[in-house]
Design an enzyme around this catalytic site. Structure first.
Site, PDB file in Angstrom:
ATOM      1  N   ASP A   1       0.807  -1.215   0.000  1.00 25.50           N
ATOM      2  CA  ASP A   1       0.000   0.000   0.000  1.00 25.50           C
ATOM      3  C   ASP A   1       0.842   1.269   0.000  1.00 25.50           C
ATOM      4  O   ASP A   1       2.048   1.237   0.242  1.00 25.50           O
ATOM      5  CB  ASP A   1      -0.954   0.006   1.214  1.00 25.50           C
ATOM      6  CG  ASP A   1      -0.309  -0.560   2.479  1.00 25.50           C
ATOM      7  OD1 ASP A   1       0.935  -0.545   2.568  1.00 25.50           O
ATOM      8  OD2 ASP A   1      -1.041  -1.022   3.361  1.00 25.50           O
TER       9      ASP A   1
ATOM     10  N   ASN B   1      -7.675  -2.896  14.117  1.00 24.89           N
ATOM     11  CA  ASN B   1      -9.056  -3.242  13.739  1.00 24.89           C
ATOM     12  C   ASN B   1      -9.107  -4.470  12.835  1.00 24.89           C
ATOM     13  O   ASN B   1     -10.144  -4.767  12.256  1.00 24.89           O
ATOM     14  CB  ASN B   1      -9.727  -2.038  13.054  1.00 24.89           C
ATOM     15  CG  ASN B   1      -9.001  -1.627  11.773  1.00 24.89           C
ATOM     16  OD1 ASN B   1      -8.046  -2.281  11.354  1.00 24.89           O
ATOM     17  ND2 ASN B   1      -9.439  -0.542  11.165  1.00 24.89           N
TER      18      ASN B   1
ATOM     19  N   HIS C   1      -7.294  -4.901  10.013  1.00 24.81           N
ATOM     20  CA  HIS C   1      -7.033  -4.696   8.581  1.00 24.81           C
ATOM     21  C   HIS C   1      -5.752  -5.400   8.153  1.00 24.81           C
ATOM     22  O   HIS C   1      -4.836  -5.597   8.947  1.00 24.81           O
ATOM     23  CB  HIS C   1      -7.045  -3.206   8.190  1.00 24.81           C
ATOM     24  CG  HIS C   1      -5.900  -2.377   8.669  1.00 24.81           C
ATOM     25  ND1 HIS C   1      -6.050  -1.061   9.079  1.00 24.81           N
ATOM     26  CD2 HIS C   1      -4.574  -2.631   8.803  1.00 24.81           C
ATOM     27  CE1 HIS C   1      -4.873  -0.567   9.416  1.00 24.81           C
ATOM     28  NE2 HIS C   1      -3.955  -1.500   9.263  1.00 24.81           N
TER      29      HIS C   1
ATOM     30  N   GLU D   1      -9.761  -2.113   5.117  1.00 26.21           N
ATOM     31  CA  GLU D   1     -10.420  -1.833   6.390  1.00 26.21           C
ATOM     32  C   GLU D   1     -11.634  -2.750   6.587  1.00 26.21           C
ATOM     33  O   GLU D   1     -12.118  -3.369   5.627  1.00 26.21           O
ATOM     34  CB  GLU D   1     -10.873  -0.368   6.410  1.00 26.21           C
ATOM     35  CG  GLU D   1      -9.724   0.642   6.317  1.00 26.21           C
ATOM     36  CD  GLU D   1      -8.948   0.822   7.617  1.00 26.21           C
ATOM     37  OE1 GLU D   1      -8.771  -0.174   8.366  1.00 26.21           O
ATOM     38  OE2 GLU D   1      -8.496   1.940   7.898  1.00 26.21           O
TER      39      GLU D   1
END
Ligand code: F6R
Length: 242
Positions: free
Chosen positions: A68, A138, A140, A145
């Site tokens: 990313d 979280n 990811h 996400e």
């Protein structure tokens, strides 16, 4: 199938992961590696650079694809993932051919064309042989996400408030923290032949526990790894909560 290996601390786990990468490179000198950035990976690159050096590994045929990159961050900004890769990996390895370093361009004029280009490029090289992953608090993976479709390819994401908050520790002011990124998709990641995920520290305990409870749901992107045939998860005591 997921194999969890507790190496007690980040240093041991990073060394172990680096050895796995060296083994991959010794078996296949033109390997396609999927690489990650972030705090988790700092020790891994240190160990990897060391082992590449002492084992005289020639990287000239190795291709690397980063997971990313932020959108609208100057590629020379010290927190761009491109700069991170230069500082932690590329500069230290003289045999690595920079033409074989691939990362999404978050400053492309046409981001739609850019995400399609990146996905095609990964496909062109036959997808990833060995993918390294971190995990968000979280759950990811990459910047996929919670709620991202498991079928997703490389795409543009709006980062969650909790991710922006977690990333703000790397920036001087909160206004500087990017709120969008380009990420490899979940289906792209899953095409990797082998995946090694690293999770360290108490902040990763929740996501790790949810991942290991075996329920596969888009609200926890990493849970899809339960469907992959070859995943190793390297953890420290804190991430396991012991
Ligand atoms: C980074 C990436 C992210 C990070 C994750 C954990 O390339 O893909 O998924 O691995 O956000 O970040 P750290 O290691 O900074 O806690």
């Amino acid at each position: 199938m997921i194999k969890v290996i507790n190496l007690e601390n980040q240093e041991n786990a990073s060394y172990y992961a680096a050895i796995q990468i060296i083994k991959q490179l010794k078996t296949q000198s033109n390997s396609v590696l999927g690489l990650a950035t972030g705090g988790t990976m700092i020790e891994l690159y240190k160990s990897l650079n060391h082992l590449i050096h002492v084992n005289c590994i020639d990287l000239s045929d190795v291709k690397t694809f980063n997971l990313d990159e932020y959108i609208n961050i100057n590629s020379n900004h010290e927190q761009s993932y491109k700069t991170y890769m230069y500082n932690n990996f590329i500069k230290q390895n003289k045999t690595f051919n920079e033409e074989n370093f691939f990362i999404p361009n978050g400053n492309a004029d046409d981001l739609q064309t850019e995400i399609e280009r990146y996905e095609k490029l990964i496909k062109h090289y036959g997808y990833i042989d060995l993918q390294i992953l971190g995990i968000g608090e979280n759950g990811h993976i990459g910047f996929n996400e919670p709620g991202t479709a498991f079928t997703s390819k490389t795409h543009i994401v709006n980062l969650e408030a909790s991710t922006i908050e977690a990333n703000s520790r790397y920036f001087n002011t909160s206004e500087e923290v990017p709120n969008q990124a380009i990420t490899m998709g979940i289906s792209t990641i899953l095409k990797a032949k082998k995946i090694i995920l690293l999770a360290f520290g108490e902040s990763k305990k929740y996501a790790l526990r949810k991942l290991l409870d075996g329920n596969i749901e888009e609200s926890l992107p990493a849970s899809i790894l339960n469907k992959h045939s070859n995943v190793e998860i390297l953890v420290d005591n804190q991430a396991l909560g012991i």
